[in-house]
Design a protein around this motif. Structure first.
Motif, short mmCIF file in Angstrom:
data_model
loop_
_atom_site.label_atom_id
_atom_site.label_comp_id
_atom_site.label_asym_id
_atom_site.label_seq_id
_atom_site.Cartn_x
_atom_site.Cartn_y
_atom_site.Cartn_z
N GLY A 1 1.01 -1.15 0.08
CA GLY A 1 -0.10 0.30 -0.08
C GLY A 1 0.49 1.36 -0.15
N CYS A 2 2.07 1.30 0.91
CA CYS A 2 2.67 2.48 1.05
C CYS A 2 3.58 2.57 -0.48
N THR A 3 3.92 1.64 -0.94
CA THR A 3 4.52 1.61 -2.32
C THR A 3 3.70 2.48 -3.35
N LEU A 4 2.27 2.01 -3.32
CA LEU A 4 1.46 2.32 -4.31
C LEU A 4 0.95 3.97 -4.10
N VAL A 5 0.93 4.33 -2.50
CA VAL A 5 0.75 5.56 -2.26
C VAL A 5 1.85 6.57 -2.64
N SER A 6 3.21 6.04 -2.68
CA SER A 6 4.32 6.69 -3.20
C SER A 6 4.17 7.10 -4.62
N ILE A 7 3.62 6.00 -5.35
CA ILE A 7 3.74 6.24 -6.95
C ILE A 7 2.34 7.21 -7.14
N SER A 8 1.44 6.95 -6.53
CA SER A 8 0.22 7.98 -6.79
C SER A 8 0.59 9.30 -6.33
N THR A 9 1.26 9.50 -5.19
CA THR A 9 1.70 11.08 -4.51
C THR A 9 2.47 11.54 -5.68
N ILE A 10 3.74 10.85 -6.09
CA ILE A 10 4.77 11.35 -7.14
C ILE A 10 3.88 11.73 -8.40
N PHE A 11 2.73 11.03 -8.86
CA PHE A 11 2.00 11.49 -9.90
C PHE A 11 1.08 12.86 -9.63
N LEU A 12 0.72 12.82 -8.43
CA LEU A 12 -0.16 14.10 -7.94
C LEU A 12 0.91 15.42 -7.77
N LEU A 13 2.06 14.99 -7.18
CA LEU A 13 3.01 16.09 -7.36
C LEU A 13 3.24 16.63 -8.62
N THR A 14 3.37 15.56 -9.70
CA THR A 14 3.71 16.08 -10.94
C THR A 14 2.63 16.83 -11.81
N MET A 15 1.41 16.40 -11.55
CA MET A 15 0.22 17.19 -11.94
C MET A 15 0.27 18.49 -11.55
N GLU A 16 0.69 18.64 -10.06
CA GLU A 16 0.51 20.01 -9.58
C GLU A 16 1.44 20.96 -10.22
N ARG A 17 2.73 20.37 -10.32
CA ARG A 17 3.79 21.25 -10.93
C ARG A 17 3.51 21.22 -12.40
N SER A 18 2.77 20.67 -13.03
CA SER A 18 2.64 20.75 -14.57
C SER A 18 1.81 21.99 -14.75
N VAL A 19 0.61 22.05 -13.84
CA VAL A 19 -0.31 23.03 -13.83
C VAL A 19 0.47 24.48 -13.52
N ALA A 20 1.58 24.31 -12.46
CA ALA A 20 2.00 25.73 -12.30
C ALA A 20 2.84 26.28 -13.18
N VAL A 21 3.31 25.29 -14.06
CA VAL A 21 4.36 25.54 -15.02
C VAL A 21 3.69 25.95 -16.32
N LEU A 22 2.61 24.95 -16.99
CA LEU A 22 1.93 25.18 -17.88
C LEU A 22 0.74 26.34 -17.89
N LYS A 23 0.07 26.52 -16.81
CA LYS A 23 -0.89 27.52 -16.61
C LYS A 23 -0.65 28.30 -15.33
N PRO A 24 0.48 28.75 -15.41
CA PRO A 24 0.59 29.86 -14.10
C PRO A 24 -0.31 30.67 -13.61
N LEU A 25 -1.04 31.26 -14.45
CA LEU A 25 -2.23 32.24 -14.09
C LEU A 25 -3.33 31.52 -13.15
N HIS A 26 -3.45 30.00 -13.42
CA HIS A 26 -4.74 29.30 -13.09
C HIS A 26 -4.16 28.46 -11.85
N LYS A 27 -2.83 28.80 -11.43
CA LYS A 27 -2.35 27.86 -10.59
C LYS A 27 -3.30 27.72 -9.17
N ASP A 28 -3.48 29.04 -8.61
CA ASP A 28 -4.05 29.03 -7.58
C ASP A 28 -5.54 28.64 -7.43
N SER A 29 -6.12 28.82 -8.53
CA SER A 29 -7.78 28.53 -8.67
C SER A 29 -7.85 27.25 -8.74
N VAL A 30 -6.94 26.56 -9.33
CA VAL A 30 -7.14 25.17 -9.89
C VAL A 30 -6.64 24.17 -8.84
#
Length: 339
Positions: A119-148
């Motif tokens: 379970g913790c291995t799967l949590v780590s993978i899914s959390t890294i995926f969520l971190l990547t999504m969060e950073r991609s929004v900040a990089v690709l759509k910086p004006l919408h970062k705080d609202s999204v």
């Protein structure tokens, strides 16, 4: 997490129980040092995230979730292996629950530790995926970062990742009577194994392949998103050399967002490298290969990944280093505030 050797595992594991004393001592020392590194590193991460206002952000919440998952590995998974190794060295026989041929009465530790590690291995993978999504929004759509990206939405996603990961971790035990959890003397961990009645191919074997299929799907998506974000960062860096400052300010990611995206990219590479040997072992095991020595390397490389996050943060994240110094060296924080 998984070993599909079944009844043949004990035959392969016997030589491991009679290894030279020097090898036993080195193996035990490695386990103890790894436990200390996991506990110290992730406690530092939690202290920085929870103790500084800088980290009270969606990204900080995700880092805390990743640290808790890694901390669970250091508190439950590795210590059980240490206990088994110490018992073997002192009494010259392994604990009863590590023998595949004995009937264990009462509580079997692997019933808890096996799903926790999976379970913790799967949590780590899914959390890294969520971190990547969060950073991609900040990089690709910086004006919408705080609202999204809000702390409430991030908290809900973290809860969903934990519930979904642990549901997936117990699926082999819930949906198949041909799969059990046993301590494997080759990997020195609690692994999922198919029962003697399980036939290949069959439902039990398909369930065992569920973990690597899910993990590699999520890791592949994470890598693709990272590549898109890093490509955008590269284009932005080139554009910065040609545009005036006023034109550049219209919709650009901040320097901290760019730095964080690169850090998450490093985390993704590290986790992919640590998980790949386990996936190779599981697929090979399903097709009849035992690979006893390789199983130890594969599972413990994955376990060692639990202490790499804080190292990556410390090397690549300057704010993380400063916050850690201020927490553990108060005089440094007072000097910086006076300056």
């Amino acid at each position: 997490m998984i070993d599909s050797g079944g009844a043949n595992t004990l035959d392969v594991a016997k030589p491991e129980l009679c290894c030279p004393p020097a090898k036993k001592i080195l193996t035990l020392l490695f386990m103890v040092l790894l436990t200390l590194a996991i506990l110290f590193g992730n406690l530092v991460t939690l202290a920085v995230v929870l103790g500084t206002k800088y980290s009270h952000t969606p990204q900080g919440y995700l880092k805390a979730s990743l640290a808790v998952a890694d901390l669970a590995v250091g508190l439950l998974v590795v210590p059980l292996s240490i206990y088994a190794e110490v018992t073997l060295m002192v009494t010259e026989r392994p604990p009863d629950w590590t023998s595949l041929s004995s009937e264990v009465t009462g509580f079997h530790p692997c019933v808890l530790v096996g799903p926790v590690f999976a379970g913790c291995t799967l949590v780590s993978i899914s959390t890294i995926f969520l971190l990547t999504m969060e950073r991609s929004v900040a990089v690709l759509k910086p004006l919408h970062k705080d609202s999204v990206i809000t702390r409430r939405r991030t908290s809900v996603l973290i809860l969903m990742s934990w519930v979904g990961s642990f549901f997936l971790a117990v699926c082999p035990l819930v949906f198949s009577r041909d799969i059990a959890l046993e301590y494997n003397a080759c990997s020195r961990m609690c692994n999922y194994v198919p029962g003697a009645a399980a036939r290949f191919p069959g439902p039990a074997w398909n369930i065992l392949l569920l973990f690597p299929a899910f993990d590699f799907t999520l890791l592949a998506a994470t890598v693709v998103i990272n590549l898109v974000s890093l490509s955008s960062i590269r284009r932005h860096s080139r554009r910065r050399q040609h545009l005036a400052g006023s034109e550049l300010q219209r919709a650009k990611p901040t320097f901290s967002d760019i730095k964080a995206a690169r850090t998450i990219g490093t985390l993704t590479v590290a986790f992919t490298a640590s998980f790949t040997p386990v996936a190779v072992f599981v697929v090979g095991n399903v097709f009849g290969h035992q690979w006893c020595h390789f199983s130890f390397l594969a599972f413990w490389i994955l376990a060692s990944n639990s202490c790499w996050n804080v190292i990556i943060y410390s090397v690549r994240d300057r704010k993380f280093r400063l916050c850690a110094h201020k927490l553990f060296i108060p005089s440094l924080g007072r000097r910086s505030s006076k300056a």
